[in-house]
Scaffold this motif. Sequence first.
Motif, PDB file in Angstrom:
ATOM      1  N   PHE A 115      56.097  20.093 -58.666  1.00 30.57           N
ATOM      2  CA  PHE A 115      54.736  20.335 -58.188  1.00 30.57           C
ATOM      3  C   PHE A 115      54.651  19.892 -56.731  1.00 30.57           C
ATOM      4  CE2 PHE A 115      53.791  20.368 -62.710  1.00 30.57           C
ATOM      5  CZ  PHE A 115      52.817  21.367 -62.796  1.00 30.57           C
ATOM      6  N   LEU A 116      54.044  20.741 -55.905  1.00 32.35           N
ATOM      7  CA  LEU A 116      53.846  20.422 -54.498  1.00 32.35           C
ATOM      8  C   LEU A 116      52.382  20.600 -54.146  1.00 32.35           C
ATOM      9  CD1 LEU A 116      56.959  22.194 -52.896  1.00 32.35           C
ATOM     10  CD2 LEU A 116      56.734  19.783 -53.565  1.00 32.35           C
ATOM     11  N   ASP A 117      51.915  19.783 -53.212  1.00 29.91           N
ATOM     12  CA  ASP A 117      50.508  19.781 -52.818  1.00 29.91           C
ATOM     13  C   ASP A 117      50.261  20.836 -51.746  1.00 29.91           C
ATOM     14  OD1 ASP A 117      47.899  19.229 -52.273  1.00 29.91           O
ATOM     15  OD2 ASP A 117      48.249  17.224 -51.445  1.00 29.91           O
ATOM     16  N   ALA A 118      49.364  21.782 -52.086  1.00 32.44           N
ATOM     17  CA  ALA A 118      49.017  22.839 -51.124  1.00 32.44           C
ATOM     18  C   ALA A 118      47.631  22.616 -50.529  1.00 32.44           C
ATOM     19  CB  ALA A 118      49.073  24.200 -51.808  1.00 32.44           C
ATOM     20  N   GLY A 119      47.120  21.407 -50.632  1.00 32.59           N
ATOM     21  CA  GLY A 119      45.802  21.103 -50.074  1.00 32.59           C
ATOM     22  C   GLY A 119      44.712  21.295 -51.103  1.00 32.59           C
ATOM     23  N   ALA A 120      44.286  22.532 -51.294  1.00 38.76           N
ATOM     24  CA  ALA A 120      43.208  22.814 -52.244  1.00 38.76           C
ATOM     25  C   ALA A 120      43.695  22.825 -53.680  1.00 38.76           C
ATOM     26  CB  ALA A 120      42.559  24.153 -51.902  1.00 38.76           C
ATOM     27  N   ALA A 121      44.975  22.880 -53.904  1.00 36.18           N
ATOM     28  CA  ALA A 121      45.512  22.922 -55.270  1.00 36.18           C
ATOM     29  C   ALA A 121      46.981  22.523 -55.247  1.00 36.18           C
ATOM     30  CB  ALA A 121      45.352  24.322 -55.855  1.00 36.18           C
ATOM     31  N   GLU A 122      47.464  22.168 -56.415  1.00 32.95           N
ATOM     32  CA  GLU A 122      48.892  21.918 -56.568  1.00 32.95           C
ATOM     33  C   GLU A 122      49.566  23.184 -57.090  1.00 32.95           C
ATOM     34  OE1 GLU A 122      49.731  18.495 -58.984  1.00 32.95           O
ATOM     35  OE2 GLU A 122      50.044  17.299 -57.158  1.00 32.95           O
ATOM     36  N   VAL A 123      50.761  23.436 -56.599  1.00 32.47           N
ATOM     37  CA  VAL A 123      51.508  24.613 -57.053  1.00 32.47           C
ATOM     38  C   VAL A 123      52.806  24.154 -57.695  1.00 32.47           C
ATOM     39  CG1 VAL A 123      50.530  26.221 -55.372  1.00 32.47           C
ATOM     40  CG2 VAL A 123      52.564  24.897 -54.774  1.00 32.47           C
ATOM     41  N   LEU A 124      53.181  24.868 -58.736  1.00 28.22           N
ATOM     42  CA  LEU A 124      54.483  24.621 -59.361  1.00 28.22           C
ATOM     43  C   LEU A 124      55.479  25.556 -58.693  1.00 28.22           C
ATOM     44  CD1 LEU A 124      56.249  23.288 -61.558  1.00 28.22           C
ATOM     45  CD2 LEU A 124      55.645  25.226 -63.038  1.00 28.22           C
ATOM     46  N   VAL A 125      56.464  24.982 -57.980  1.00 36.95           N
ATOM     47  CA  VAL A 125      57.487  25.771 -57.294  1.00 36.95           C
ATOM     48  C   VAL A 125      58.771  25.702 -58.108  1.00 36.95           C
ATOM     49  CG1 VAL A 125      58.817  26.090 -55.178  1.00 36.95           C
ATOM     50  CG2 VAL A 125      56.439  25.314 -55.060  1.00 36.95           C
ATOM     51  N   VAL A 126      59.345  26.852 -58.402  1.00 39.22           N
ATOM     52  CA  VAL A 126      60.550  26.959 -59.231  1.00 39.22           C
ATOM     53  C   VAL A 126      61.708  27.476 -58.385  1.00 39.22           C
ATOM     54  CG1 VAL A 126      61.574  28.047 -61.271  1.00 39.22           C
ATOM     55  CG2 VAL A 126      59.149  27.392 -61.288  1.00 39.22           C
ATOM     56  N   ARG A 127      62.857  26.781 -58.487  1.00 35.45           N
ATOM     57  CA  ARG A 127      64.079  27.247 -57.826  1.00 35.45           C
ATOM     58  C   ARG A 127      65.190  27.536 -58.825  1.00 35.45           C
ATOM     59  NH1 ARG A 127      66.164  23.220 -53.415  1.00 35.45           N
ATOM     60  NH2 ARG A 127      67.627  24.937 -53.084  1.00 35.45           N
ATOM     61  N   GLY A 128      64.993  27.144 -60.077  1.00 35.55           N
ATOM     62  CA  GLY A 128      66.054  27.237 -61.071  1.00 35.55           C
ATOM     63  C   GLY A 128      66.506  28.642 -61.404  1.00 35.55           C
TER      64      GLY A 128
END
Length: 206
Positions: A115-128
């Motif tokens: 999970f990364l902070d995008a300011g207004a919301a958190e996003v789940l970033v996937v690299r797998g």
Amino acid sequence: MATVDPPEGTDAGPDAHAAGEADAAGKGDEAREADAIGEAEYGPGGYLPPRAAARARKIVLREQMGVGWPIAAVVAGLAIVAITLPLVLSSGGEPEAPFVDVGAIDAVPAAGSAFLDAGAAEVLVVRGTGSLLAFLDASEGAAFCPASRRIEDGERAWTVQGRLVVGEGSSLRPVAVSAFEDRLFVNIEEPAEPLPPNVGQEQLGC
């Protein structure tokens, strides 16, 4: 004793008849020999050597296609350039707004997610999966599961397109994600529509 020539139009006798047949046979042999020589030198009627035949076919095809075929080839080439040029230009620099910097790419495990902070919301970033993916609305504890190659939170599972396939709830909203140098950028202002859930007999993998 005087000899008398046979009248015109009468048979000259067996010797003359035999001579005529021999003459005809000789001429037939000569004609066949001439035909054989002609075929050996020039081939049968309508024959062209392989290279000449291939050249003739190309000429015929070009004449049938006219000037349209080079024009069509040029148009197709321009269309490809028109499609690829914007992609090349856009990949040459840091993404602009509405993309926002959410941190270093190393903050996301290469075989997992974070999970990364995008300011207004958190996003789940996937690299797998081998490519970058990002989602809104992922529950706390959701992560990429290498065993099932899905996103799971212990009770539910989503495909890497964000579709809910296990448990109750809703699908995830995909958002655009990009990497520039060692930084990650996401656009949370224009998320895609979530896919409709398709819950079946799937089981959790993690």
